[in-house]
Design an enzyme around this catalytic site. Sequence first.
Site, PDB file in Angstrom:
ATOM      1  N   GLY A  10      -3.809  -7.246   8.463  1.00 22.82           N
ATOM      2  CA  GLY A  10      -2.564  -7.121   7.719  1.00 22.82           C
ATOM      3  C   GLY A  10      -1.348  -7.389   8.589  1.00 22.82           C
ATOM      4  O   GLY A  10      -0.368  -6.642   8.548  1.00 22.82           O
ATOM      5  N   SER A  12       0.659 -10.212   8.698  1.00 23.72           N
ATOM      6  CA  SER A  12       1.567 -11.279   8.280  1.00 23.72           C
ATOM      7  C   SER A  12       2.971 -10.761   7.981  1.00 23.72           C
ATOM      8  O   SER A  12       3.901 -11.548   7.810  1.00 23.72           O
ATOM      9  CB  SER A  12       1.016 -11.999   7.035  1.00 23.72           C
ATOM     10  OG  SER A  12       0.948 -11.108   5.933  1.00 23.72           O
ATOM     11  N   ARG A  13       3.125  -9.434   7.920  1.00 20.44           N
ATOM     12  CA  ARG A  13       4.449  -8.880   7.618  1.00 20.44           C
ATOM     13  C   ARG A  13       4.496  -7.412   8.023  1.00 20.44           C
ATOM     14  O   ARG A  13       3.491  -6.816   8.387  1.00 20.44           O
ATOM     15  CB  ARG A  13       4.779  -9.008   6.124  1.00 20.44           C
ATOM     16  CG  ARG A  13       3.802  -8.295   5.207  1.00 20.44           C
ATOM     17  CD  ARG A  13       3.976  -8.699   3.750  1.00 20.44           C
ATOM     18  NE  ARG A  13       3.018  -8.035   2.876  1.00 20.44           N
ATOM     19  CZ  ARG A  13       3.324  -7.046   2.030  1.00 20.44           C
ATOM     20  NH1 ARG A  13       4.557  -6.614   1.942  1.00 20.44           N
ATOM     21  NH2 ARG A  13       2.404  -6.506   1.273  1.00 20.44           N
ATOM     22  N   VAL A  62     -10.235  -7.765   3.537  1.00 26.06           N
ATOM     23  CA  VAL A  62     -10.907  -6.725   4.319  1.00 26.06           C
ATOM     24  C   VAL A  62     -11.619  -5.685   3.456  1.00 26.06           C
ATOM     25  O   VAL A  62     -12.322  -4.824   3.986  1.00 26.06           O
ATOM     26  CB  VAL A  62      -9.935  -6.007   5.283  1.00 26.06           C
ATOM     27  CG1 VAL A  62      -9.404  -6.972   6.327  1.00 26.06           C
ATOM     28  CG2 VAL A  62      -8.798  -5.333   4.523  1.00 26.06           C
ATOM     29  N   ASN A  88      -4.584  -2.133  10.338  1.00 27.28           N
ATOM     30  CA  ASN A  88      -3.273  -1.938   9.720  1.00 27.28           C
ATOM     31  C   ASN A  88      -3.221  -2.294   8.238  1.00 27.28           C
ATOM     32  O   ASN A  88      -2.401  -1.750   7.505  1.00 27.28           O
ATOM     33  CB  ASN A  88      -2.236  -2.768  10.482  1.00 27.28           C
ATOM     34  CG  ASN A  88      -0.891  -2.778   9.783  1.00 27.28           C
ATOM     35  OD1 ASN A  88      -0.144  -1.807   9.815  1.00 27.28           O
ATOM     36  ND2 ASN A  88      -0.578  -3.904   9.125  1.00 27.28           N
ATOM     37  N   TYR A 153      -3.148   6.594  -2.329  1.00 24.74           N
ATOM     38  CA  TYR A 153      -2.696   6.195  -0.992  1.00 24.74           C
ATOM     39  C   TYR A 153      -2.869   7.330   0.015  1.00 24.74           C
ATOM     40  O   TYR A 153      -3.425   7.126   1.102  1.00 24.74           O
ATOM     41  CB  TYR A 153      -1.231   5.772  -1.070  1.00 24.74           C
ATOM     42  CG  TYR A 153      -0.655   5.272   0.237  1.00 24.74           C
ATOM     43  CD1 TYR A 153      -0.916   3.978   0.674  1.00 24.74           C
ATOM     44  CD2 TYR A 153       0.161   6.084   1.015  1.00 24.74           C
ATOM     45  CE1 TYR A 153      -0.381   3.508   1.866  1.00 24.74           C
ATOM     46  CE2 TYR A 153       0.698   5.628   2.215  1.00 24.74           C
ATOM     47  CZ  TYR A 153       0.425   4.331   2.629  1.00 24.74           C
ATOM     48  OH  TYR A 153       0.955   3.881   3.819  1.00 24.74           O
ATOM     49  N   LYS A 157      -5.331   7.391   3.386  1.00 24.45           N
ATOM     50  CA  LYS A 157      -4.796   7.548   4.740  1.00 24.45           C
ATOM     51  C   LYS A 157      -5.347   8.810   5.413  1.00 24.45           C
ATOM     52  O   LYS A 157      -5.519   8.840   6.640  1.00 24.45           O
ATOM     53  CB  LYS A 157      -3.265   7.578   4.695  1.00 24.45           C
ATOM     54  CG  LYS A 157      -2.646   6.254   4.276  1.00 24.45           C
ATOM     55  CD  LYS A 157      -3.028   5.129   5.220  1.00 24.45           C
ATOM     56  CE  LYS A 157      -2.339   3.832   4.892  1.00 24.45           C
ATOM     57  NZ  LYS A 157      -2.687   2.731   5.836  1.00 24.45           N
ATOM     58  N   ILE A 186       9.448   3.679   7.100  1.00 26.81           N
ATOM     59  CA  ILE A 186       9.707   2.538   7.977  1.00 26.81           C
ATOM     60  C   ILE A 186      10.304   1.399   7.135  1.00 26.81           C
ATOM     61  O   ILE A 186       9.973   1.242   5.962  1.00 26.81           O
ATOM     62  CB  ILE A 186       8.412   2.055   8.660  1.00 26.81           C
ATOM     63  CG1 ILE A 186       7.701   3.216   9.372  1.00 26.81           C
ATOM     64  CG2 ILE A 186       8.696   0.921   9.632  1.00 26.81           C
ATOM     65  CD1 ILE A 186       8.439   3.810  10.551  1.00 26.81           C
TER      66      ILE A 186
END
Length: 245
Positions: A10, A12-13, A62, A88, A153, A157, A186
Amino acid sequence: MSKKVVLITGSSRGIGAACATEFAEAGYNVVIHCNSNIQKAKEVSELCKALGAEVLVFQADVSKYDECNRLVDAAIEHFGQIDVLVNNAGIEANGSIMETTLEQFDDVMKVNAYGPFYMSKLVVPHMIERKTGSIIFMSSTSAATGSTGSSAYATSKAALIGLTKTLARDLAPIGINVNAICPGPIETDMVAALPIELKTWIKGSVFAGRLGKPEEVGAAAVFLASEKANYITGQSLTIDGIFRT
């Protein structure tokens, strides 16, 4: 001596892209992974190359073991080694348990929990063979506190914390470190997509008075993968500016 190699899912950003550039700046060669946005991945690749890194860009889902296997095989074939794995890649499905569908829960768990398990299972044998390595799971502050309206989520996690501590126990005698990073709010696309009222509340709930920067998380990942952190394993590092949850 050849450069060390980091594989970041993950990347790419957001936090993953920041990890890629931070590792490149620290002297690593980088495997950049994306699920769909190959153009963004190539843009991150150019940034890493400008910092002196050799880069492999690879597209894979993934949540599927066979595709994780292809990703790891490609990295080993290209570089001959994987010194650091940063798990990630992640997705989110907002909603309470009443609102979250079974399909949404499955999708989040497959990417956020199964994916890191698959990747670690595939990379660990290569690290064991070389008796060195570092695995970093990108968890979340919600793993410890929960998160209102984010049942899938937060659950996914939290699973990563258990996996971190268990793998750390299994692999420490071999010389492989395993840690988790738990970011709070973030500056990422995920946060940017939230309703303005929620973003305002989040920013006002951080004692530091601002959102974190992706590169601050990336720098922490580089440290945890470094020789200076050899005695740090099985830990969860919170990066949240003291988030009032």
